[in-house]
Structures are given as structure tokens and as C-alpha cells.
Write a protein that holds these residues in place. Structure first.
Motif, PDB file in Angstrom:
ATOM      1  N   SER A   1     -64.268  53.925 -36.567  1.00  0.00           N
ATOM      2  CA  SER A   1     -64.913  53.786 -35.235  1.00  0.00           C
ATOM      3  C   SER A   1     -64.405  55.054 -34.320  1.00  0.00           C
ATOM      4  N   THR A  45     -68.972  44.819 -20.789  1.00  0.00           N
ATOM      5  CA  THR A  45     -68.171  44.229 -21.780  1.00  0.00           C
ATOM      6  C   THR A  45     -69.184  43.682 -22.971  1.00  0.00           C
ATOM      7  N   THR A  86     -69.653  46.638 -25.133  1.00  0.00           N
ATOM      8  CA  THR A  86     -68.379  46.848 -26.014  1.00  0.00           C
ATOM      9  C   THR A  86     -68.140  45.980 -26.835  1.00  0.00           C
ATOM     10  N   ALA A  87     -68.306  44.813 -26.764  1.00  0.00           N
ATOM     11  CA  ALA A  87     -68.045  43.825 -27.748  1.00  0.00           C
ATOM     12  C   ALA A  87     -68.946  43.677 -28.906  1.00  0.00           C
ATOM     13  N   THR A 109     -67.792  46.844 -31.001  1.00  0.00           N
ATOM     14  CA  THR A 109     -66.671  46.522 -31.847  1.00  0.00           C
ATOM     15  C   THR A 109     -66.863  45.685 -33.001  1.00  0.00           C
ATOM     16  N   GLU A 110     -67.946  44.995 -32.527  1.00  0.00           N
ATOM     17  CA  GLU A 110     -68.200  43.750 -33.926  1.00  0.00           C
ATOM     18  C   GLU A 110     -68.915  44.784 -35.050  1.00  0.00           C
ATOM     19  N   SER A 150     -62.166  51.821 -21.280  1.00  0.00           N
ATOM     20  CA  SER A 150     -62.313  50.486 -21.805  1.00  0.00           C
ATOM     21  C   SER A 150     -63.006  50.526 -23.318  1.00  0.00           C
ATOM     22  N   LEU A 151     -64.032  50.944 -23.230  1.00  0.00           N
ATOM     23  CA  LEU A 151     -64.802  51.080 -24.431  1.00  0.00           C
ATOM     24  C   LEU A 151     -64.147  52.080 -25.630  1.00  0.00           C
ATOM     25  N   GLY A 201     -60.952  52.535 -25.611  1.00  0.00           N
ATOM     26  CA  GLY A 201     -59.894  51.729 -26.051  1.00  0.00           C
ATOM     27  C   GLY A 201     -59.888  50.740 -26.917  1.00  0.00           C
ATOM     28  N   ALA A 202     -61.148  50.289 -27.187  1.00  0.00           N
ATOM     29  CA  ALA A 202     -61.685  49.205 -28.031  1.00  0.00           C
ATOM     30  C   ALA A 202     -62.001  49.486 -29.509  1.00  0.00           C
ATOM     31  N   LEU A 203     -62.091  51.180 -29.632  1.00  0.00           N
ATOM     32  CA  LEU A 203     -62.497  51.714 -30.848  1.00  0.00           C
ATOM     33  C   LEU A 203     -61.314  52.079 -31.487  1.00  0.00           C
TER      34      LEU A 203
END
Length: 549
Positions: free
Chosen positions: A368, A510, A513-514, A517-518, A534-535, A537-539
Motif C-alpha cells: 500500500s 475516517t 481511510t478505514a 486500510t482494510e 492521516s490517510l 500515514g495509515a498506508l
């Protein structure tokens, strides 16, 4: 100087052949009229000379027989013309649709395209069916009629010879104005269609802002503009018709004057020895209007040609647009084998007159990646390159371990889920849109994983709702979550998302983004272009694209 485009170049070889045959048949049909006129004149001569009724019946039979043959030949000519017109318009429409379907989104206004496919290309029909046959008739029949008239009376032939050329002369002068007026009318047709489509798309906003009156006023102004342009075309048409009828009426009147005074014994010249008989006089009077008829037909078709020239200019402008087509044919294909990996090496993309260089990028299967950087550095362009929606100027785009080409693009896209900033939904139910292959996957579970179940629940017809092209009835963020649900349902191995959280509230951002990430956690390759830290950083990895110096 470049040659001006002409409508003739829109004709295929097959259509030209059909029209040539139609024109020859049309000329043959026109040549039946002197035979009909001769039969009628022979019958009238018999009435004057006191012949019995048999002569009149024979004359009527010949007149009807020649007329029937003329009608049959004219019908054959018309069939050839309409077959040619249907073929040309169908081929042009198919070509335009195929070309535009493979061009990047926004390359051509949908309203302008709709106007071209319906009203404008349809305007070629009258020109195709009438102009070429009328042109050949105008070249052949008047000369034949003059020769026939000259065999009986040279003054009649002289009258026709003088009056006839004046009509094409004035017709050509008026035709210049007709071309300009038709071109302006076609522009207004396209502008009105564009305005209508824009207003329909913006209807929710118009109603929300109570801007109905202003929108209606703008539409009325544009409609008045089209009315004015249409009236300009009609004025030119009526002007040319007036000139045509004036000279043809004068020509027929002069022939009638000569024939009348010759039969009364006032004129003693113009025939070849013997005085003009009643039958010859009737024949010449019947011949004179038909001498002008091919010129009338050509004048009418001349306006059709002016409209066709205007359409040809627009077709030229449309096909001259060198915006590169997307890779592939946009059809169904079996998924491309190989790992769901992406590799860009030495890639540049042309943007208008400038060339944008993109950094090398390598994304392994199941990885990702977030693409970040200021606007204009090529984040969205990179996603378009990976999806085969943009062609690189130089360099190589590799997917699944092989170059992305026209041959492999459709198969590669069979493994992709694309979440653009602006969502376009086909005219189908939401159920069919989310599960296009009718896989039977649990749709409720996919909607929940994409945080989109409540969106469907709020729609008036649930999964049977038709959202329309712009996704009316759902917000931008809701539409993007529905596309993510589609990714869960279709099992897409590669997810490309362009600014998926842009312009959204924190809760919606959010949720998206969730969902992304799923998808990444399931081992799918996820590439996101975003300004959202934020997005990003989640990848798994962040790639920063730098602006060119």
C-alpha cells in the motif's frame, strides 16, 4: 494554404458508388418527361385537328406509361440515396462514439458530443440524399432540354440558355452567406445542448440555492440565440428561393409569350421552316418549367450542402484533437496473469505543450502506497498511467511484470478498482453497478466493510436505485465509499484512489481511510494519491513527488 475541409470527404467509397448510381437513375427519370410531354402534346394536337378519341386514349396511355416508368426509376434512385445516407451517418456516429469512448474523461463535452451524434450528423442526411443527384441533373437535363427545344424553336432555346445560368450564379453568391449562417447555427445548437446538460447536472444545487429563475433566464437567452441563428438560415433560404423563382418565372413567361404570339401569327421567326404548331407549342410550354426544375432542386440541395459543410468543419475539429486515447478497447477481458505489481521507469507525460517527468515508482504486489506532493506534480496522472487511462510520452509502465500496452490494458483493468475524485455512474441499478459480474457475493457484508450500508439504506429504492451519471442522491464521499464497496465485491486486486478523502468531513474521511486500510490488510495492492497526512500515514509507504525545478 491548407485545403478547406469539405463535406465530400465524409463520404465512403461505397456511398460515392451508391450516389453515382442514384444520380444516373435520377437523370434517366428526368429524361422521361420530354416523352411524357410529347405524348400529351400529340394528344392536344389531335383534339385541335379533330382526330377521334382513339388518339387521345393512346396519348393518355403513353403519358401514364412513361410516368409509371419514371416513378419506378425515381424510387430506385431514392433507395440508393437513402441507403448511402444511412451508411455514412451510421459509420460517422460509430466512429465518433468509438473514438470518444477511448479518450480520457473530459476530453469532449458530453453535451457537445450528444449534439454531434444526434442533430448535427443527422443534418448530413438531406445533403447526401439530394445534393449529388441534383448536381448531375442540373448538369445534364437543362442541356438536353435546350437541345430538344432548339430542334423546334431557337428563340425558346435562347431564352432558356440566358435565364438558366443566372440561377446558379446567384445561388453561389447566396451560398456563401448560407455556409456562414449554418455554421453559426450549429455552434448555437452545441452551446444550447451544453447549457442544458450542465443545468440538469446542477439541478440539486440550483434548487438548493433557489437559482431557478436565473438558470431559466440563461436558458431562455441561449434559446433566443438559437432562434435568431435559425431565422438567419431561413432568411438566406427564402432569399435564394425568391431569386430562383423570379428568374424561372421570367423564363417560363417569355417562352409562353413567344409561343402564344407565334400561334396567333404575330411572330413569324424562330422555327425551322414551317410555322409552330399547337402540339409543338404545348410541348415547349410543358418543357420550359421542367428545364428549371433541376436548377430548383440544386438550389434547395445547395442549402443542405451549406449545413453539411458546417458539420464537416466540426467533425474535422473533433477528429483533429490529438488528445491520446486510453490504452485498450474498453471491453471485457480475462484478468491479466502475474503479480499485482506496478513499475514506472523513465516516464514522461505530455500536458498540452509541456512535458511532465514523473519519478520512477515501484510498487510490489500487496503493498500500500500513498503518493503525496503539491498539486500539479503528477499524482493523479500517475494513477491514470497505472490504469491505462493516459499514454506515456516516453518511458515504460509495467504491470504484472509486463509492459502496459493496448493488448494488455483491458486484461489489467479487469484486476483494478478505480476510485476517482468525480464519480460517474452508468445508467443501471446500484445493485448491478456494485456487482457487475453478478458474482453472488454477500453485498451487505461488502457495504458494511466499506462503511456504506447506511448510504444504501437511506436511498428511496435501496439497491434498486438508479443514481444517474453524476451520482445524484449521494454525496461525493458517499459515492467513493460505494466504489470501495464495489472493490470488496469484485475482489479487485489493485485499488487506485485519487484524493478519496478530499473535501470530506472528518467522520467520512475516517470511514474511507478505514476501508482502504482494510483492503490493504487483505493483501491487495493499494495506491492512493492524497494530500491527507492521516490517510498517508495509515498506508504502508509514502512516496513524495517533487515539483519540477
Amino acid at each position: 494554404m491548407a485545403r478547406r475541409p469539405t463535406a465530400d470527404r465524409l463520404l465512403s467509397t461505397e456511398a460515392i458508388g451508391r450516389l453515382r448510381r442514384a444520380a444516373m437513375l435520377s437523370v434517366a427519370a428526368g429524361l422521361f418527361w420530354p416523352l411524357q410531354a410529347m405524348a400529351l402534346a400529340w394528344g392536344v394536337q389531335g383534339w385541335v385537328s379533330g382526330a377521334d378519341a382513339t388518339r387521345s386514349l393512346v396519348a393518355a396511355a403513353f403519358f401514364a406509361g412513361w410516368g409509371l416508368l419514371r416513378a419506378v426509376v425515381e424510387r430506385m434512385s431514392a433507395r440508393q440515396c437513402y441507403a448511402a445516407a444511412d451508411g455514412v451517418i451510421h459509420k460517422l456516429r460509430q466512429g465518433v462514439v468509438t473514438r470518444e469512448a477511448l479518450r480520457p474523461e473530459g476530453a469532449t463535452s458530453s453535451a457537445a458530443l450528444a449534439a454531434m451524434l444526434t442533430e448535427k450528423l443527422a443534418a448530413l442526411g438531406p445533403w447526401i440524399t439530394r445534393y449529388r443527384p441534383a448536381m448531375l441533373r442540373a448538369k445534364v437535363l437543362p442541356l438536353v432540354f435546350i437541345a430538344v427545344a432548339a430542334s423546334m424553336s431557337w428563340p425558346v432555346a435562347l431564352i432558356l440558355l440566358i435565364a438558366g445560368p443566372l440561377i446558379p450564379l446567384f445561388m453561389a453568391l447566396v451560398g456563401m452567406a448560407a455556409k456562414e449562417a449554418s455554421a453559426k447555427q450549429m455552434v448555437e445548437v452545441g452551446a444550447l445542448n451544453s447549457l442544458l446538460i450542465d443545468r440538469i447536472a446542477a439541478m440539486p444545487d440550483i434548487l438548493l440555492l433557489n437559482a431557478g429563475a436565473a438558470s431559466r433566464a440563461a436558458f431562455e437567452a441561449r434559446a433566443d440565440g438559437l432562434r435568431a441563428r435559425t431565422m438567419s438560415v431561413l432568411r438566406v433560404a427564402f432569399l435564394s428561393s425568391t431569386v430562383l423563382e423570379l428568374f424561372s418565372a421570367l423564363g417560363v413567361a417569355l417562352v409562353a409569350v413567344y409561343v402564344g404570339f407565334s400561334l396567333l401569327g404575330v411572330f413569324h421567326f424562330g422555327t425551322w421552316g414551317a410555322p409552330l404548331t399547337v402540339g409543338e407549342g404545348v410541348f415547349l410550354l410543358l418543357l420550359a418549367p421542367e428545364f428549371f426544375q433541376p436548377l430548383r432542386d440544386l438550389a434547395s440541395a445547395w442549402h443542405d450542402r451549406a449545413a453539411a459543410e458546417a458539420v464537416a468543419d466540426e467533425v474535422d475539429a473533433l477528429t483533429a484533437d490529438e488528445t491520446p486515447a486510453v490504452l485498450g478497447q474498453g471491453g471485457d477481458a480475462a484478468p491479466l496473469p502475474g503479480p499485482a505489481s506496478v513499475h514506472l521507469k523513465g516516464v514522461t507525460v505530455r500536458r498540452g505543450g509541456a512535458v511532465l517527468a514523473l519519478p520512477d515508482l515501484e510498487v510490489a504486489a500487496g503493498e500500500s502506497v500513498a503518493l503525496q506532493g503539491p498539486s500539479g506534480v503528477g499524482k493523479s496522472t500517475t494513477l491514470d498511467l497505472v490504469a491505462g487511462l493516459t499514454r506515456p510520452e516516453t518511458g515504460v509502465v509495467e504491470v504484472a511484470g509486463q509492459p502496459l500496452t493496448d493488448e494488455s490494458a483491458d486484461a489489467w483493468r479487469a484486476r483494478i478498482a478505480h476510485v476517482p475524485q468525480s464519480v460517474h455512474v452508468p445508467d443501471m441499478t446500484l445493485r448491478r453497478f456494485l456487482d457487475p459480474h453478478d458474482s453472488g457475493t454477500d453485498m451487505r457484508r461488502a457495504l458494511e466493510r466499506a462503511r456504506a450500508a447506511e448510504i444504501v439504506a437511506a436511498l428511496p429504492e435501496g439497491l434498486e436505485t438508479r443514481l444517474g451519471e453524476t451520482g445524484a442522491g449521494v454525496s461525493g464521499g458517499e459515492a467513493r465509499r460505494l466504489l470501495l464497496a464495489r472493490a470488496f465485491l469484485t475482489g479487485a486486486e489493485v485499488v487506485l484512489a485519487d484524493e478519496p478523502t478530499a473535501d470530506l468531513d472528518a467522520a467520512t474521511g475516517t470511514a474511507i481511510t478505514a476501508a482502504l486500510t482494510e483492503l490493504a490488510a487483505e493483501g491487495r495492492t493499494v495506491i492512493v494519491a492524497t494530500h491527507d497526512t492521516s490517510l498517508a500515514g495509515a498506508l504502508g509507504r509514502v512516496v513524495t513527488l517533487e515539483a519540477a525545478p
